[in-house]
Motif scaffolding. Structure first.
Motif, PDB file in Angstrom:
ATOM      1  N   TYR A 139       7.017 -20.906  88.287  1.00  0.00           N
ATOM      2  CA  TYR A 139       5.915 -21.678  88.875  1.00  0.00           C
ATOM      3  C   TYR A 139       4.656 -21.603  88.018  1.00  0.00           C
ATOM      4  N   SER A 166       5.504 -24.432  85.547  1.00  0.00           N
ATOM      5  CA  SER A 166       5.591 -25.799  86.077  1.00  0.00           C
ATOM      6  C   SER A 166       4.335 -26.258  86.801  1.00  0.00           C
ATOM      7  N   HIS A 167       3.601 -25.315  87.462  1.00  0.00           N
ATOM      8  CA  HIS A 167       2.459 -25.717  88.280  1.00  0.00           C
ATOM      9  C   HIS A 167       1.201 -24.881  88.039  1.00  0.00           C
ATOM     10  N   VAL A 189       4.002 -30.779  96.457  1.00  0.00           N
ATOM     11  CA  VAL A 189       4.310 -31.084  95.054  1.00  0.00           C
ATOM     12  C   VAL A 189       5.731 -30.675  94.659  1.00  0.00           C
TER      13      VAL A 189
END
Length: 302
Positions: free
Chosen positions: A167, A170-171, A265
């Motif tokens: 994560y 990716s975010h 998301v």
């Protein structure tokens, strides 16, 4: 990128030397490494047509023909004819070819065993997992089948670490998420009831390919937590299998409903939840991970 390229090339140079890949006599036999590989495939697939061997090995047709010709000169292979198609000439090992294969195969196994004997059980497991992960990372179409099993010692903590890394990439969710992950897994290890709570791992060739938790929230409610699938293992149905396993377990234990917390998301995860009967029942913006993000509560009635 340059560092990754250099690391892979360094390993390739080490490994080709380590296994004798460029030796004229592989493992001091009458074959080089390409010939040993071809002999292995004929033993595994034979009788087999040349075009099948070409596709399996990715070899140039002319190069393959020359190797097969050398095998015929050594008396290692013979070509048969099919009554149904006179043009087809399946290739098979002769008795001499079978003996050559068994010698090379035995020496390869002995060489690998010699490498492994110097390692502890944990080191051997680390090596096998590293090699399997490398293969799966480079070959996303590898046909390996996955299994779902209970988490082993050390794997619950690995889930928190892997989710935090994935994560973050990716975010850009940083230590805020890592704290949530670590606290969740620590509480599970400290307090979980094995009769009503579980952590399952998706196992792909001995490598953790994903995981999920189910915890008891009280009053007939279970919570699905920390679902993830490793990037190299996606598009295999692992996420759906993990969620479906959670729901089957929850029904078996008499839970009335399963809830979960996710984020708007995370579209791929939301699709998995929807396919398995979950519905979004609440949304709320939070700042736990730094930047504002919309969290969602989902539920399925059992």
């Amino acid at each position: 990128m340059n560092q990754a390229i250099d690391a892979i090339r360094t390993f390739n140079r080490f490994f080709t030397r380590h296994v004798g890949a460029i030796d004229a006599r592989f493992l001091d036999t009458d074959a080089n490494l390409p010939e040993a590989r071809l002999l292995f495939e004929i033993a595994r697939l034979g009788p087999v047509l040349a075009n099948v061997l070409q596709a399996e090995l990715g070899l140039d047709r002319g190069y393959l023909s020359r190797m097969i010709a050398r095998f015929e000169e050594r008396g290692w292979v013979a070509r048969d004819r099919l009554d149904s198609d006179a043009r087809a000439r399946p290739i098979r090992l002769t008795q001499a070819g079978q003996a050559a294969f068994e010698e090379i195969d035995g020496r390869q196994r002995d060489a690998v065993a010699h490498d492994l004997e110097s390692l502890s059980a944990t080191e051997r497991d680390d090596l096998v997992q590293a090699l399997t992960r490398a293969r799966l990372l480079l070959d996303r179409q590898a046909p390996d089948a996955f299994t779902i099993r209970d988490a082993r010692v050390g794997e619950v903590s690995q889930v928190a670490a892997r989710q935090s890394v994935l994560y973050a990439e990716s975010h850009s969710w940083g230590h805020g998420l890592e704290v949530v992950e670590a606290e969740t897994t620590a509480a599970f290890l400290r307090n979980s009831d094995a009769e009503r709570e579980r952590c399952w791992v998706a196992d792909l060739g001995g490598v953790m390919a994903g995981a999920v938790f189910l915890t008891d929230e009280g009053e007939g409610t279970a919570r699905l937590r920390l679902l993830h699938v490793e990037p190299f293992a996606r598009r295999r149905g692992i996420g759906d299998a993990l969620v479906a396993g959670c729901l089957d377990f929850a029904r078996e234990k008499g839970y009335r409903q399963v809830v979960l917390w996710t984020h708007t998301v995370l579209e791929a995860a939301r699709r998995i939840y929807a396919r398995n009967g979950f519905e979004c029942i609440d949304t709320q913006v939070h700042h736990t991970f730094g930047e504002p993000v919309q969290g969602e509560t989902w539920r399925v009635l059992l």
